[in-house]
Scaffold this active site. Structure first.
Site, PDB file in Angstrom:
ATOM      1  CG  HIS A   1      -1.900   0.702   1.287  1.00 34.05           C
ATOM      2  ND1 HIS A   1      -2.518   1.795   0.370  1.00 34.05           N
ATOM      3  CD2 HIS A   1      -2.752   1.167   2.356  1.00 34.05           C
ATOM      4  CE1 HIS A   1      -3.459   2.526   0.561  1.00 34.05           C
ATOM      5  NE2 HIS A   1      -3.601   2.152   1.876  1.00 34.05           N
TER       6      HIS A   1
ATOM      7  CG  HIS B   1      -4.366   0.771  -8.033  1.00 32.87           C
ATOM      8  ND1 HIS B   1      -5.555   0.789  -7.864  1.00 32.87           N
ATOM      9  CD2 HIS B   1      -3.607   1.654  -7.524  1.00 32.87           C
ATOM     10  CE1 HIS B   1      -5.938   1.774  -6.996  1.00 32.87           C
ATOM     11  NE2 HIS B   1      -4.621   2.373  -6.607  1.00 32.87           N
TER      12      HIS B   1
ATOM     13  CG  ASP C   1       2.848   4.263  -3.951  1.00 28.22           C
ATOM     14  OD1 ASP C   1       2.001   3.552  -3.938  1.00 28.22           O
ATOM     15  OD2 ASP C   1       3.195   5.226  -3.194  1.00 28.22           O
TER      16      ASP C   1
HETATM   17  C1  SDX Z   1      -1.421   2.222  -3.374  1.00 31.68           C
HETATM   18  O1  SDX Z   1      -6.340   0.912  -3.297  1.00 31.68           O
HETATM   19  C2  SDX Z   1      -5.556   2.060  -3.350  1.00 31.68           C
HETATM   20  O2  SDX Z   1      -6.413   3.003  -4.164  1.00 31.68           O
HETATM   21  C3  SDX Z   1      -4.122   2.304  -2.998  1.00 31.68           C
HETATM   22  C4  SDX Z   1      -3.567   3.554  -3.355  1.00 31.68           C
HETATM   23  C5  SDX Z   1      -4.174   4.781  -2.620  1.00 31.68           C
HETATM   24  O3  SDX Z   1      -3.952   5.767  -3.344  1.00 31.68           O
HETATM   25  O4  SDX Z   1      -4.427   4.530  -1.416  1.00 31.68           O
HETATM   26  O5  SDX Z   1      -3.619   3.765  -4.738  1.00 31.68           O
HETATM   27  C6  SDX Z   1      -1.998   3.507  -3.196  1.00 31.68           C
HETATM   28  O6  SDX Z   1      -1.284   1.387  -2.541  1.00 31.68           O
HETATM   29  C7  SDX Z   1      -1.051   1.987  -4.948  1.00 31.68           C
HETATM   30  C8  SDX Z   1      -0.533   0.459  -4.735  1.00 31.68           C
HETATM   31  C9  SDX Z   1       1.010   0.408  -4.435  1.00 31.68           C
HETATM   32  N1  SDX Z   1       1.609  -0.935  -4.415  1.00 31.68           N
HETATM   33  C10 SDX Z   1       2.445  -1.341  -5.067  1.00 31.68           C
HETATM   34  O7  SDX Z   1       3.005  -0.621  -5.916  1.00 31.68           O
HETATM   35  C11 SDX Z   1       2.941  -2.785  -4.647  1.00 31.68           C
HETATM   36  C12 SDX Z   1       2.952  -3.601  -6.106  1.00 31.68           C
HETATM   37  N2  SDX Z   1       1.586  -3.690  -6.669  1.00 31.68           N
HETATM   38  C13 SDX Z   1       1.196  -5.202  -6.197  1.00 31.68           C
HETATM   39  O8  SDX Z   1       1.213  -5.715  -4.936  1.00 31.68           O
HETATM   40  C14 SDX Z   1      -0.562  -5.104  -6.854  1.00 31.68           C
HETATM   41  O9  SDX Z   1      -0.347  -4.645  -7.904  1.00 31.68           O
HETATM   42  C15 SDX Z   1      -1.430  -4.587  -5.799  1.00 31.68           C
HETATM   43  C16 SDX Z   1      -1.360  -5.146  -4.333  1.00 31.68           C
HETATM   44  C17 SDX Z   1      -1.302  -3.205  -5.722  1.00 31.68           C
HETATM   45  C18 SDX Z   1      -2.658  -5.119  -6.313  1.00 31.68           C
HETATM   46  O10 SDX Z   1      -2.797  -6.456  -6.552  1.00 31.68           O
HETATM   47  P1  SDX Z   1      -4.261  -6.912  -6.541  1.00 31.68           P
HETATM   48  O11 SDX Z   1      -5.120  -6.045  -7.046  1.00 31.68           O
HETATM   49  O12 SDX Z   1      -4.350  -7.871  -5.336  1.00 31.68           O
HETATM   50  O13 SDX Z   1      -3.878  -8.241  -7.828  1.00 31.68           O
HETATM   51  P2  SDX Z   1      -3.143  -9.528  -7.721  1.00 31.68           P
HETATM   52  O14 SDX Z   1      -2.050  -9.220  -6.613  1.00 31.68           O
HETATM   53  O15 SDX Z   1      -3.871 -10.464  -7.623  1.00 31.68           O
HETATM   54  O16 SDX Z   1      -2.269  -9.515  -8.973  1.00 31.68           O
HETATM   55  C19 SDX Z   1      -3.046  -9.959 -10.407  1.00 31.68           C
HETATM   56  C20 SDX Z   1      -1.799 -10.508 -11.034  1.00 31.68           C
HETATM   57  C21 SDX Z   1      -1.006 -11.609 -10.384  1.00 31.68           C
HETATM   58  O17 SDX Z   1      -0.382 -12.424 -11.269  1.00 31.68           O
HETATM   59  P3  SDX Z   1      -1.032 -14.070 -11.429  1.00 31.68           P
HETATM   60  O18 SDX Z   1      -1.160 -14.525  -9.996  1.00 31.68           O
HETATM   61  O19 SDX Z   1      -2.392 -13.712 -11.940  1.00 31.68           O
HETATM   62  O20 SDX Z   1      -0.067 -14.619 -12.354  1.00 31.68           O
HETATM   63  O21 SDX Z   1      -0.834  -9.514 -11.598  1.00 31.68           O
HETATM   64  C22 SDX Z   1       0.329  -9.725 -10.859  1.00 31.68           C
HETATM   65  C23 SDX Z   1       0.223 -10.868  -9.540  1.00 31.68           C
HETATM   66  O22 SDX Z   1       1.287 -11.684  -9.557  1.00 31.68           O
HETATM   67  N3  SDX Z   1       0.934  -8.489 -10.033  1.00 31.68           N
HETATM   68  C24 SDX Z   1       2.183  -8.264 -10.069  1.00 31.68           C
HETATM   69  C25 SDX Z   1       2.102  -6.997  -9.612  1.00 31.68           C
HETATM   70  N4  SDX Z   1       0.926  -6.676  -9.138  1.00 31.68           N
HETATM   71  C26 SDX Z   1       0.221  -7.517  -9.357  1.00 31.68           C
HETATM   72  N5  SDX Z   1       3.257  -8.792 -10.655  1.00 31.68           N
HETATM   73  C27 SDX Z   1       4.300  -8.027 -10.620  1.00 31.68           C
HETATM   74  N6  SDX Z   1       4.501  -7.058  -9.994  1.00 31.68           N
HETATM   75  C28 SDX Z   1       3.467  -6.303  -9.485  1.00 31.68           C
HETATM   76  N7  SDX Z   1       3.544  -5.172  -9.102  1.00 31.68           N
END
Ligand code: SDX
Length: 433
Positions: free
Chosen positions: A274, A313, A369
């Site tokens: 997050h 996201h 971010d």
């Molecule tokens: C913020 O919600 C908000 O509004 C948050 C925010 C706010 O203003 O409050 O916008 C601020 O928190 C932004 C997000 C910051 N976090 C990151 O940058 C961390 C990296 N991102 C990921 O951890 C991920 O994208 C999430 C947690 C942000 C969202 O993940 P989801 O929606 O739970 O999706 P998921 O984990 O189920 O991913 C779907 C697929 C998966 O692959 P498969 O299992 O289908 O093969 O996408 C892949 C994931 O492995 N994936 C990533 C990835 N994000 C998702 N693979 C590599 N790198 C990533 N960053």
């Protein structure tokens, strides 16, 4: 004429049920009437991570993840970034309208004269190790504010809520700056009420810092830096029901005071998935080191060995509109503080990711971010301060959402259910002797 209802047939009993559809949702409680017998508890919905659950009704922030839309009270984020300021947006989020000039004068005056914190807070700060993570300090000191303002427990008194709103928006930068100064072993710089919100924070943080090749003299008073930081703050002010905002709503449903509730939200924001992602992005870029290292890192991400922090996201399945604006802020900051060479690594990482099927298929785009940390580092903040720089501006968003939840007649104490998969009843073994 189609009816706004859902007809459900329970194949276990052959019975059908009709449940109303409201705003694209069905009420989970309407499922409870679907039973196989009178003793049956009834159906629940199961939604880990709340991927498809609306927890509340809100009029504050609207996002459309597919179209990359973000609006605060109906105003597009791009227009607010161009024409408004963080304090105006904080007012907008809480009061529902942009302030008229005379309203803003009163609001701005009120913020400037609530920036001081009780001297007792310095005792807490001195109790932390010099290298304590500033988010650990912020989560603790914002909760401690509740002990200085016990009247804040009167959460249903609108006047009491309003004064705590002034205090929290005003004091978060002071707590953050003091946490930084404690880490640096430097004397605290008190708020200067003649300065604007962002400049005051820069001054409290960096006043007395030694100029260097990347730090021009008096950089903490640069209007370009102050405007860039103010815009970054504005972009982070709210984002509907993200993890930390959902946390403050859940804690607030117990009628906890707002300082302790904000502390819970900051604790959620601290996580690397997050608000802690901006810190994780910088560590990732430093580990990659140069554009030459990008292909290998991308290969590890695609192999599932690493995460591409700052990408992806839960809502945005297209470019995060905030990331686009932040990228323009970077150029302005680099003009003052010198160019952060890691921006080239970030741009190359974005270029490759946006062309690669792995990321395209998963709709992974840069989020808020991805670029913000590069700007914070260029200004001179250590990486550990980055989540703190997210918590400061998110405070008006958290607080406005907390108030909306508290005053929503639909809401009650949050208490989810579970699917129990544990042991059935069993007796404690008798141990004679
Ligand atoms: C913020 O919600 C908000 O509004 C948050 C925010 C706010 O203003 O409050 O916008 C601020 O928190 C932004 C997000 C910051 N976090 C990151 O940058 C961390 C990296 N991102 C990921 O951890 C991920 O994208 C999430 C947690 C942000 C969202 O993940 P989801 O929606 O739970 O999706 P998921 O984990 O189920 O991913 C779907 C697929 C998966 O692959 P498969 O299992 O289908 O093969 O996408 C892949 C994931 O492995 N994936 C990533 C990835 N994000 C998702 N693979 C590599 N790198 C990533 N960053």
């Amino acid at each position: 004429m189609s009816k706004d209802t859902l007809t459900i047939t329970d194949n276990r009993t052959g019975r059908t049920y009709e449940v109303p559809i409201e705003s694209g949702t069905v009420r989970a409680m309407d499922l409870r009437s679907i039973k196989v017998s009178d003793e049956d508890f009834g159906l629940m919905s199961y939604d880990p991570g709340y991927m498809n659950t609306a927890s509340c009704k809100s009029t504050i922030t609207f996002t459309d993840g597919d179209k990359g839309i973000l609006r605060y009270r109906g105003y597009p984020i791009e227009q607010l970034a161009q024409h408004s300021s963080f304090l105006e947006v904080a007012y907008l989020l809480y009061f529902g309208t942009l302030p008229e000039p005379d309203e803003f004068v009163r609001w701005d005056h009120g913020i400037r004269y609530h920036t001081m914190i009780h001297e007792g807070i310095k005792q807490f700060l001195n109790g932390f190790r010099y290298d304590a993570h500033p988010m650990g300090i912020l989560v603790s000191t914002v909760a401690a504010l509740a002990t200085f303002y016990p009247e804040s427990k009167k959460v249903f008194d609108a006047d009491v809520r309003r004064i705590q709103f002034y205090r929290l928006v005003a004091k978060m930068p002071t707590l953050a700056a003091f946490a930084y100064r404690h880490r640096m072993g430097m004397p605290y710089v008190y708020p200067d009420n003649s300065l604007g919100y962002a400049e005051n924070f820069l001054n409290m943080t960096f006043h007395g810092s030694e100029p260097s090749s990347t730090r021009p003299p008096d950089f903490e008073h640069s209007p370009v830096l102050a405007r860039a930081l103010d815009t970054l703050f504005l972009l982070h002010a709210d984002h509907e029901q993200n993890c930390s905002t959902s946390s403050i709503r859940m804690v607030g449903s117990a009628q906890t005071d707002p300082y302790t509730a904000v502390s819970a939200a900051a604790a959620a924001l601290y996580g690397p998935l997050h608000g802690g992602a901006n810190e994780a992005v910088l560590r990732m870029l430093k580990e990659i080191g140069s554009t030459a290292g990008v292909p290998e890192y991308v290969k590890q991400v695609k192999a599932g060995e690493r995460k591409l922090f700052g990408f992806g996201h839960r809502v945005y399945k297209s470019y995060d509109p905030r990331a686009r604006v932040i990228k323009t802020c970077a150029d302005k900051v680099f003009e003052v503080m010198g160019r952060n060479p890691l921006i080239d690594v970030a741009i190359e990482l974005e270029r490759i990711a946006l062309e690669d099927e792995y990321f395209i298929k998963r709709k992974l785009y840069p989020n808020v971010d991805f670029y913000s940390g590069l700007i914070y580092e260029a200004i001179g903040f250590p990486t550990e301060m980055f989540p703190v720089l997210f918590a400061i501006p998110r405070t008006p968003g958290w607080y406005s959402q907390w108030q909306e939840h508290l005053t929503d007649p639909d809401q009650k104490l949050a208490r989810p259910r579970q699917i129990y998969l544990g042991e059935t009843v069993r007796d404690v073994p008798r141990r004679d002797g």
